[in-house]
Design a protein around this motif. Sequence first.
Motif, PDB file in Angstrom:
ATOM      1  N   ASN B  34       0.703  -1.128   0.062  1.00  0.00           N
ATOM      2  CA  ASN B  34       0.021   0.127  -0.094  1.00  0.00           C
ATOM      3  C   ASN B  34       0.864   1.358  -0.051  1.00  0.00           C
ATOM      4  O   ASN B  34       0.418   2.305   0.577  1.00  0.00           O
ATOM      5  CB  ASN B  34      -0.814  -0.071   1.199  1.00  0.00           C
ATOM      6  CG  ASN B  34      -2.057  -1.222   0.965  1.00  0.00           C
ATOM      7  OD1 ASN B  34      -2.646  -1.314  -0.077  1.00  0.00           O
ATOM      8  ND2 ASN B  34      -1.923  -2.081   2.066  1.00  0.00           N
ATOM      9  N   LEU B  42      -7.516   3.348  -5.433  1.00  0.00           N
ATOM     10  CA  LEU B  42      -8.138   2.890  -4.465  1.00  0.00           C
ATOM     11  C   LEU B  42      -9.756   3.109  -4.214  1.00  0.00           C
ATOM     12  O   LEU B  42     -10.515   2.663  -3.340  1.00  0.00           O
ATOM     13  CB  LEU B  42      -7.650   3.577  -2.864  1.00  0.00           C
ATOM     14  CG  LEU B  42      -6.128   3.359  -2.474  1.00  0.00           C
ATOM     15  CD1 LEU B  42      -5.926   4.189  -1.361  1.00  0.00           C
ATOM     16  CD2 LEU B  42      -6.487   1.908  -2.115  1.00  0.00           C
ATOM     17  N   MET B  44     -11.699   5.790  -4.472  1.00  0.00           N
ATOM     18  CA  MET B  44     -12.365   6.563  -3.725  1.00  0.00           C
ATOM     19  C   MET B  44     -13.278   7.586  -4.474  1.00  0.00           C
ATOM     20  O   MET B  44     -13.217   7.739  -5.715  1.00  0.00           O
ATOM     21  CB  MET B  44     -11.274   7.703  -2.950  1.00  0.00           C
ATOM     22  CG  MET B  44     -10.291   6.758  -1.876  1.00  0.00           C
ATOM     23  SD  MET B  44      -9.577   7.851  -0.846  1.00  0.00           S
ATOM     24  CE  MET B  44      -8.732   6.837   0.026  1.00  0.00           C
ATOM     25  N   PHE B  82     -18.119  -8.225  -6.879  1.00  0.00           N
ATOM     26  CA  PHE B  82     -17.338  -7.931  -5.338  1.00  0.00           C
ATOM     27  C   PHE B  82     -16.408  -9.031  -5.016  1.00  0.00           C
ATOM     28  O   PHE B  82     -16.700 -10.024  -4.862  1.00  0.00           O
ATOM     29  CB  PHE B  82     -18.580  -8.024  -4.146  1.00  0.00           C
ATOM     30  CG  PHE B  82     -19.385  -6.738  -4.332  1.00  0.00           C
ATOM     31  CD1 PHE B  82     -19.046  -5.409  -4.100  1.00  0.00           C
ATOM     32  CD2 PHE B  82     -21.030  -6.960  -4.479  1.00  0.00           C
ATOM     33  CE1 PHE B  82     -19.927  -4.294  -4.186  1.00  0.00           C
ATOM     34  CE2 PHE B  82     -21.641  -5.760  -4.526  1.00  0.00           C
ATOM     35  CZ  PHE B  82     -21.180  -4.568  -4.439  1.00  0.00           C
ATOM     36  N   TYR B  83     -15.159  -8.391  -4.655  1.00  0.00           N
ATOM     37  CA  TYR B  83     -14.193  -9.020  -4.257  1.00  0.00           C
ATOM     38  C   TYR B  83     -13.179  -7.995  -3.440  1.00  0.00           C
ATOM     39  O   TYR B  83     -13.069  -6.864  -3.768  1.00  0.00           O
ATOM     40  CB  TYR B  83     -13.490  -9.901  -5.277  1.00  0.00           C
ATOM     41  CG  TYR B  83     -12.742 -11.123  -4.823  1.00  0.00           C
ATOM     42  CD1 TYR B  83     -13.352 -12.209  -4.444  1.00  0.00           C
ATOM     43  CD2 TYR B  83     -11.473 -11.165  -4.674  1.00  0.00           C
ATOM     44  CE1 TYR B  83     -12.909 -13.193  -3.872  1.00  0.00           C
ATOM     45  CE2 TYR B  83     -10.682 -12.453  -4.345  1.00  0.00           C
ATOM     46  CZ  TYR B  83     -11.563 -13.344  -3.903  1.00  0.00           C
ATOM     47  OH  TYR B  83     -10.862 -14.618  -3.548  1.00  0.00           O
ATOM     48  N   PRO B  84     -12.823  -8.562  -2.042  1.00  0.00           N
ATOM     49  CA  PRO B  84     -11.815  -7.549  -1.612  1.00  0.00           C
ATOM     50  C   PRO B  84     -10.584  -6.963  -2.128  1.00  0.00           C
ATOM     51  O   PRO B  84     -10.097  -6.000  -1.950  1.00  0.00           O
ATOM     52  CB  PRO B  84     -11.516  -8.245  -0.378  1.00  0.00           C
ATOM     53  CG  PRO B  84     -12.364  -9.657  -0.278  1.00  0.00           C
ATOM     54  CD  PRO B  84     -12.775  -9.977  -1.767  1.00  0.00           C
ATOM     55  N   LEU B 130      -4.473 -10.362  -2.278  1.00  0.00           N
ATOM     56  CA  LEU B 130      -4.958 -10.818  -0.927  1.00  0.00           C
ATOM     57  C   LEU B 130      -3.689 -11.827  -0.461  1.00  0.00           C
ATOM     58  O   LEU B 130      -3.439 -12.825  -1.133  1.00  0.00           O
ATOM     59  CB  LEU B 130      -6.044 -11.723  -1.240  1.00  0.00           C
ATOM     60  CG  LEU B 130      -7.507 -10.474  -1.546  1.00  0.00           C
ATOM     61  CD1 LEU B 130      -8.664 -11.493  -1.822  1.00  0.00           C
ATOM     62  CD2 LEU B 130      -7.732  -9.646  -0.502  1.00  0.00           C
ATOM     63  N   HIS B 132      -4.074 -14.565   2.669  1.00  0.00           N
ATOM     64  CA  HIS B 132      -4.873 -14.890   3.576  1.00  0.00           C
ATOM     65  C   HIS B 132      -4.366 -15.422   4.893  1.00  0.00           C
ATOM     66  O   HIS B 132      -3.289 -16.269   4.751  1.00  0.00           O
ATOM     67  CB  HIS B 132      -5.656 -16.381   2.730  1.00  0.00           C
ATOM     68  CG  HIS B 132      -6.464 -15.802   1.542  1.00  0.00           C
ATOM     69  ND1 HIS B 132      -7.549 -15.095   1.689  1.00  0.00           N
ATOM     70  CD2 HIS B 132      -6.051 -16.345   0.513  1.00  0.00           C
ATOM     71  CE1 HIS B 132      -7.858 -14.800   0.377  1.00  0.00           C
ATOM     72  NE2 HIS B 132      -7.077 -15.825  -0.372  1.00  0.00           N
ATOM     73  N   SER B 133      -4.865 -15.004   6.157  1.00  0.00           N
ATOM     74  CA  SER B 133      -4.047 -15.289   7.304  1.00  0.00           C
ATOM     75  C   SER B 133      -4.348 -17.034   7.541  1.00  0.00           C
ATOM     76  O   SER B 133      -5.200 -17.584   7.325  1.00  0.00           O
ATOM     77  CB  SER B 133      -4.726 -14.748   8.323  1.00  0.00           C
ATOM     78  OG  SER B 133      -4.441 -15.148   9.546  1.00  0.00           O
ATOM     79  N   PRO B 137      -9.625 -16.077  10.439  1.00  0.00           N
ATOM     80  CA  PRO B 137     -10.290 -15.957   9.265  1.00  0.00           C
ATOM     81  C   PRO B 137     -10.272 -14.574   8.687  1.00  0.00           C
ATOM     82  O   PRO B 137     -11.399 -14.092   8.430  1.00  0.00           O
ATOM     83  CB  PRO B 137     -11.847 -16.345   9.582  1.00  0.00           C
ATOM     84  CG  PRO B 137     -11.728 -15.971  11.290  1.00  0.00           C
ATOM     85  CD  PRO B 137     -10.321 -15.823  11.969  1.00  0.00           C
ATOM     86  N   VAL B 138      -9.219 -14.184   8.455  1.00  0.00           N
ATOM     87  CA  VAL B 138      -9.163 -12.827   7.662  1.00  0.00           C
ATOM     88  C   VAL B 138      -8.108 -12.767   6.777  1.00  0.00           C
ATOM     89  O   VAL B 138      -7.272 -13.913   6.561  1.00  0.00           O
ATOM     90  CB  VAL B 138      -8.682 -11.768   8.861  1.00  0.00           C
ATOM     91  CG1 VAL B 138      -9.493 -11.489   9.946  1.00  0.00           C
ATOM     92  CG2 VAL B 138      -7.223 -12.220   9.324  1.00  0.00           C
ATOM     93  N   SER B 139      -8.167 -11.746   5.938  1.00  0.00           N
ATOM     94  CA  SER B 139      -7.366 -11.591   4.583  1.00  0.00           C
ATOM     95  C   SER B 139      -6.818 -10.270   4.772  1.00  0.00           C
ATOM     96  O   SER B 139      -7.186  -9.140   5.198  1.00  0.00           O
ATOM     97  CB  SER B 139      -7.904 -11.984   3.263  1.00  0.00           C
ATOM     98  OG  SER B 139      -8.622 -13.163   3.234  1.00  0.00           O
ATOM     99  N   PHE B 140      -5.368 -10.126   4.312  1.00  0.00           N
ATOM    100  CA  PHE B 140      -4.537  -8.841   4.334  1.00  0.00           C
ATOM    101  C   PHE B 140      -4.537  -8.290   2.781  1.00  0.00           C
ATOM    102  O   PHE B 140      -4.232  -9.088   2.120  1.00  0.00           O
ATOM    103  CB  PHE B 140      -3.131  -9.046   4.660  1.00  0.00           C
ATOM    104  CG  PHE B 140      -3.193  -9.685   6.145  1.00  0.00           C
ATOM    105  CD1 PHE B 140      -3.532  -8.911   7.326  1.00  0.00           C
ATOM    106  CD2 PHE B 140      -2.800 -10.987   6.285  1.00  0.00           C
ATOM    107  CE1 PHE B 140      -3.338  -9.491   8.370  1.00  0.00           C
ATOM    108  CE2 PHE B 140      -2.918 -11.580   7.397  1.00  0.00           C
ATOM    109  CZ  PHE B 140      -3.049 -10.864   8.724  1.00  0.00           C
ATOM    110  N   VAL B 141      -4.952  -7.066   2.610  1.00  0.00           N
ATOM    111  CA  VAL B 141      -5.030  -6.559   0.977  1.00  0.00           C
ATOM    112  C   VAL B 141      -4.024  -5.691   0.832  1.00  0.00           C
ATOM    113  O   VAL B 141      -3.757  -4.573   1.765  1.00  0.00           O
ATOM    114  CB  VAL B 141      -6.248  -5.667   1.108  1.00  0.00           C
ATOM    115  CG1 VAL B 141      -6.606  -5.860  -0.604  1.00  0.00           C
ATOM    116  CG2 VAL B 141      -7.550  -6.855   1.221  1.00  0.00           C
ATOM    117  N   PHE B 143      -2.974  -2.965  -2.126  1.00  0.00           N
ATOM    118  CA  PHE B 143      -3.436  -2.707  -3.320  1.00  0.00           C
ATOM    119  C   PHE B 143      -2.405  -1.781  -4.307  1.00  0.00           C
ATOM    120  O   PHE B 143      -2.835  -1.379  -5.330  1.00  0.00           O
ATOM    121  CB  PHE B 143      -4.448  -1.497  -2.816  1.00  0.00           C
ATOM    122  CG  PHE B 143      -5.784  -2.026  -2.366  1.00  0.00           C
ATOM    123  CD1 PHE B 143      -6.580  -2.766  -3.255  1.00  0.00           C
ATOM    124  CD2 PHE B 143      -6.301  -1.555  -1.377  1.00  0.00           C
ATOM    125  CE1 PHE B 143      -7.829  -3.144  -2.800  1.00  0.00           C
ATOM    126  CE2 PHE B 143      -7.399  -2.022  -0.787  1.00  0.00           C
ATOM    127  CZ  PHE B 143      -8.035  -2.890  -1.588  1.00  0.00           C
TER     128      PHE B 143
END
Lengths: 94, 475
Positions: B34, B42, B44, B82-84, B130, B132-133, B137-141, B143
Motif C-alpha cells: 500500500n 483505491l 475513492m 465484489f471481491y476484496p 490478497l 490469507h491469514s 479468518p481474515v485476509s490482508f489486502v 492495493f
Amino acid sequence: MALSREEVLHVAELARLSLRPAEIEIFTRQLNDILAYVEKLQELDTTGVAPLAHVIPICNAFREDEVREGLSLDLALENAPAREDDNFLVPRVI
Amino acid sequence: MAYEAVIGLEVHAHLLTHSKIFCGCATAFGAPPNTQVCEVCLGMPGSLPVLNRKAVEYALKMALATDCTIAPESVFARKNYFYPDLPKGYQISQFELPLAEHGHLEIKVNGQAKRIGITRIHLEEDAGKLVHSEARPVSFVDFNRTGVPLIEIVSEPDMESPDEAVEYLKGLRNILLYLEICDGNLEEGSFRCDANISLRPVGAKELGVKVELKNMNSFRFIKAALEFEIKRQRANLSAGREIVQETRLWDTSSNQTVSMRGKEEAHDYRYFPDPDLVPVRIDHDWLESLRKNLVELPKARLKRFQAEYGLPEYDAEVLTSDKALADYFEATVKLFPQPKQVSNWIMGELMRELKKEEAGIDSCRVSPAALGKLLSLVDTGALSGKLAKTVFEDMVATGRDPEAIIKEKGLVQISDSGALEALAQEIIDANPKEAADFRAGKTKVLGFFVGQLMKKTKGQANPQMANEIFRKLLA
C-alpha cells in the motif's frame, strides 16, 4: 418487460443487499416503474444510428506515462474498515 | 471411446509502463504494501481515471505483432463484481469493443507448424493482492497492484495437446519480450495463464463441457495441469460420469487439479460502458507510425539468422525462440565472427550448463565477451577443444575470465614441437611392440601413442601436432 420477484432477488444478491419481504415488493414495483419509464426510448426509430458509448463527443483523453506521488501509507489506510500493520484487513472470503 | 482435448488459453500480461493504467502511481514490483496507491486506484468517490497513452501503445504493438485487426474505436467497460482485491466494486476492462480482434500466432510442435487463432486482445486494470491469514479468518489486502495495466490475450480453442498449449504460451511470451512491453515473469505473476479445457469424442464437432484451470505459475505446471485434467476428464467420461463445469486450481503439493469449492455463482458481471472514460480512437497515422517502428520479431529474426549467419533452420529456431539467447548469440558473433561455432557452443555447452542450474541466460555468469575470447583461443590453437570445455565449466561456475583460468590451472596447450618430440620419443622407446606394429602397417596404434602423450601432458599437448610428430618419428 417486467422484472420478476426472482430477478429482483438476483440483482439484490449481486449487490450484496438483503431485502425484507416488504422491501422486495416495493423494489420490484419501483424498478419496474423505472424500466417502464426508460422503455419509452424504445419507441424511437434508431435505424442507422451508431451505438453511443459516451455522451460527450470526445475521445482519446490520455495522460503520459509519468509516475506521480500517491497517498502516504497512513492516509491510504485511514478509511480502511480495519487495518493490520501496513495492510487493509478484511474478513476472509475463501 | 477415444477422446480428443480442446484447449483455449487466456493470458494476462503486465505492461511495462512506469505508472498505472488510470493514475500516476508507480507499478514497480515488490514495494512495501500500500505504498503505490492513490485516490483513483483505491476507488475513492469523486476520483476519475485517465488513460495512460503508453499502455494503449504497448497493447497496439502486441496486436500488430500477432496480426490482429485493430478496432478504429474501442471502449472501456465496467465489469461488476465484489471481491476484496477490487476496491471500486468493478474492474475497468473492455467488453463489446475490444482494442483488437482476429489475430493469430504460428507455433511448431514436433516440426509441425500450426496456426493458433487469437480471438481478442483488450486492455484492463489488474486487481490487488490478497494474503490469507493462516491463523485467523481474515485476509490482508495490498492495493499496490491495483490498476497495473494488463493486456488480456484470448485464444481460440485451437490447441489439442498440452505441448501445443505450452508452445503457444512460449511464443506469446517471446513476442512480448521482443517488444519489450512485458517482463514475462510467470512466478511474479506478470505473465499469467488460465486454461479452458474440454474433451470430446474424436471427430465430434460439438465441444464438451469445459473446465477452467487456474493457479499455474510456470510452464511446467501448465503442462502438468493440462495433462492431469485430460486424464481426469477421460476417466470420468469413460465411466459414464458427466463433467462438471467448474473452475479448478492446480495444487502443487498433490500434483493434481482440485475443485475451487465455494459458491460457484453464475458469472453476471453486468458490463456497461464506463462513463468516466471516453472512447479510444486509433487513427491511421498513429497505427502506421507504430507499425513502422515495430522491432524485429522472432519470425523475421529467424529468417535473418539463416540468411545473415548461414545457420541451419534448427539453430536459428532455438536461438530466436528466446530473445535473450538471440541477443547473446549476436553479441558473441560480433567478437568471434564464426556463427556456426558460436551457435554450437551456445546450444551445446551453454544451454547444458543453464539447464543444470535451471537458470535463464540473463543470470549466466559468462558474458558474450568471455565466450568470444574462449572460442578465439580454441581457434588459434592455444587451447584444445577438450580443455576449452573444462575452462568453460569453470567460467560458468565462477564468471572468471578464460585466460585467468587457463593461467591458474596451467592449461595452456603445449605447441612446442621440440618438447613434444622429446616426450614422443620417450613413449616410442618404452613401447617397442606398438612401434613395430605401426611400422608393419597397423596405423590404428597411432591413437594409442597420441593417448599416451596426452596422458603425459595432462591433456595439454596440441593434438594435431601430436599426430604429426608420431607419424614423423615412426616413419
